[in-house]
Scaffold this active site. Structure first.
Site, mmCIF file in Angstrom:
data_model
loop_
_atom_site.group_PDB
_atom_site.id
_atom_site.type_symbol
_atom_site.label_atom_id
_atom_site.label_comp_id
_atom_site.label_asym_id
_atom_site.label_seq_id
_atom_site.Cartn_x
_atom_site.Cartn_y
_atom_site.Cartn_z
ATOM 1 N N HIS A 194 68.090 -43.583 104.617
ATOM 2 C CA HIS A 194 66.973 -44.410 104.151
ATOM 3 C C HIS A 194 67.418 -45.859 104.204
ATOM 4 C CE1 HIS A 194 63.244 -45.246 101.899
ATOM 5 N NE2 HIS A 194 63.947 -46.240 101.366
ATOM 6 N N CYS A 195 66.708 -46.663 104.997
ATOM 7 C CA CYS A 195 67.092 -48.058 105.204
ATOM 8 C C CYS A 195 66.235 -48.957 104.321
ATOM 9 C CB CYS A 195 66.909 -48.437 106.671
ATOM 10 S SG CYS A 195 67.413 -50.128 107.042
ATOM 11 N N PRO A 196 66.833 -49.670 103.359
ATOM 12 C CA PRO A 196 66.022 -50.558 102.509
ATOM 13 C C PRO A 196 65.508 -51.778 103.256
ATOM 14 C CG PRO A 196 68.352 -50.824 102.000
ATOM 15 C CD PRO A 196 68.253 -49.687 102.970
ATOM 16 N N ASN B 108 62.383 -50.606 104.638
ATOM 17 C CA ASN B 108 61.568 -49.911 103.635
ATOM 18 C C ASN B 108 61.012 -48.603 104.175
ATOM 19 O OD1 ASN B 108 60.379 -49.557 101.115
ATOM 20 N ND2 ASN B 108 58.486 -50.604 101.706
ATOM 21 N N ASN B 109 61.869 -47.854 104.875
ATOM 22 C CA ASN B 109 61.423 -46.607 105.478
ATOM 23 C C ASN B 109 62.647 -45.757 105.781
ATOM 24 O OD1 ASN B 109 59.788 -44.649 106.529
ATOM 25 N ND2 ASN B 109 59.271 -45.748 108.408
#
Length: 457
Positions: free
Chosen positions: A123-125, A128-129
């Site tokens: 999960h890549c902040p 945001n996805n």
């Protein structure tokens, strides 16, 4: 991560990219070329803006494309022979309790998105996805375009800095231009180093057809192999470098740099040829020392409550032993060699009298050692530890002191005992000690004077 916080992260990333991409063109390159549109300026900024455009396009796709979700009607086909992933403990097809549905191959549950993601990488902040099956190719292209744009950016900026070597083109930069040159260097170099290292890692993962989560699983499998619990196995999804890249970016190399849809549905993946390598029966392989639930169900689980509410009706647990800390102290003391019961500065200390650990105190704690049924001496007040907590045995300290004094006094030649002699005069008086205490003080003084006068005459 909350929806608002994720959007703030995305906004900050867009602002950072925009500042690095456009500030150098407006405040550095444009004044350098005399603020005049020319073919040379277009040939310089045209490719750079193309890279920036592709960067923003792939970033938009990373943030908006659904990484893939499990259909409600999907069920694993255990009879197809194509292979499926199983749970470590049960050996059954993987099932997500949060989503209440089965998990296809390489699918994991994301706590941030609160759903299962097909071929989840992480999960890549910053976007945001989740990065999964359908947007992993966009993510790889985004990283590559960031690296290419930063290299192009630093090249233009460095040419402007060293342009003074060619005197005919040198124009002294003004204060505003100098400030933006410093800011671009300060922002672009850290971005290139951070994203460049991240890009190398994901390019390596792309060539090996593995995700970040699967890298952790392969590390665990390597640990099991080193410990000799399982035989060495190969990663089942490694098809070869070329086929691994084609499974993400598509079969045509000409379209690898262009945003395209990832091939496949994300529900099933091709396995490596089992004739060439030793594929595991399940992935990730299970630790053979762990017991499966079906094996535990075969055991008798009948529970019979005892008559007494206490665990041991007779009082103490017979299986309790001294704490491991006490055993470690005994082993440490034995390793240091024999010791004496007396300190080295004592007059009676002799090195030859030194005995094994605890020899001088074995008698004094014999009852404690017997109480705990533990071989060897006990260092201090023993404590027994069990499922119900700690338990300290009752020790008769008065008996221990009496026994210690008897041992010290009974040693020949150690002490000269003083034995008081009986008082002969007091025995001749015919008065016992108990009777003399009952006589009043005045009468005792009168008797003393009478005795004195009789002796003088």
């Amino acid at each position: 991560m909350g929806r608002l916080l994720g959007r703030i992260f995305v906004f900050c990333v867009v602002c950072l990219i925009s500042f690095i991409a456009f500030s150098i063109q407006i405040f550095v390159i444009w004044p350098w070329y005399g603020s005049t549109l020319s073919v040379e300026l277009l040939m310089l900024l045209g490719p750079f803006n193309f890279l920036i455009g592709m960067l923003f396009w792939n970033y938009f796709l990373c943030a908006t494309v659904d990484p893939g979700r499990v259909p409600d009607s999907w069920r694993p086909d255990t009879n197809s022979g194509d292979g499926y992933e199983v749970k470590k403990l049960t050996g059954n097809p993987r099932y997500c309790r949060s989503c209440e549905r089965h998990k296809p191959q390489r699918t994991h549950h994301c706590k941030q998105c609160n759903r299962c993601v097909l071929r989840m990488d992480h999960h890549c902040p910053w976007v945001n996805n989740c990065i999964g099956h359908f947007n992993y190719g966009h993510f790889i292209r985004f990283l590559c375009y960031v690296d290419a744009s930063c290299i192009f950016h630093l090249t233009m900026l460095t040419r402007r800095v060293f342009a003074h070597f060619d005197g005919q083109y040198w124009v002294e930069p003004d204060t505003l231009e100098l400030v933006f040159m410093i800011l671009n260097y300060t922002l672009c170099i850290p971005v290139l180093l951070a994203v460049g290292g991240f890009s190398l890692y994901h390019l390596y993962s792309l060539l090996g057809n593995s995700t970040t989560i699967e890298h952790w699983e392969k590390d665990k499998v390597t640990t099991l192999v080193k410990r000799g619990k399982i035989h060495e196995v190969k990663f089942p999804y490694h098809l070869g470098a070329r086929r691994n890249v084609e499974s993400i970016l598509g079969p045509n190399p000409l379209w690898w740099c262009w945003p395209t849809v990832t091939p496949g549905t994300g529900l099933k993946y091709q396995l490596a040829d089992s004739d060439d390598i030793d594929l595991p029966a399940e992935w990730p392989p299970m630790d053979p020392t762990l017991q499966r639930p079906e094996d535990r169900e075969a055991e008798d689980k009948s529970i019979v409550l005892p008559d007494s509410p206490w665990t041991y009706s007779d009082g103490l647990n017979p299986d309790l032993r001294a704490t491991s800390a006490a055993k470690r102290q005994v082993r440490k003391a034995k390793a240091e060699g024999p010791i004496s019961s007396l300190p080295p500065y004592h007059p009676d200390y002799q090195e030859d009298d030194a005995d094994d650990y605890g020899a001088s105190s074995s008698g004094s704690v014999a009852s404690s050692a017997d109480y705990y049924d533990e071989p060897g001496p006990v260092i201090h007040t023993p404590v027994r530890r069990g499922s119900e907590g700690y338990e300290v045995g009752n020790i008769d300290r008065e008996a221990m002191l009496t026994r210690y004094i008897a041992e010290q006094v009974g040693e020949e030649g150690r002490y000269n005992l003083y034995v008081p002699e009986p008082d002969v005069d007091s025995e001749s008086d015919g008065l016992e000690e108990g009777d003399d205490e009952d006589v009043p003080l005045a009468n005792r003084v009168q008797n003393w004077r009478t005795e004195t006068e009789t002796v003088e005459t």
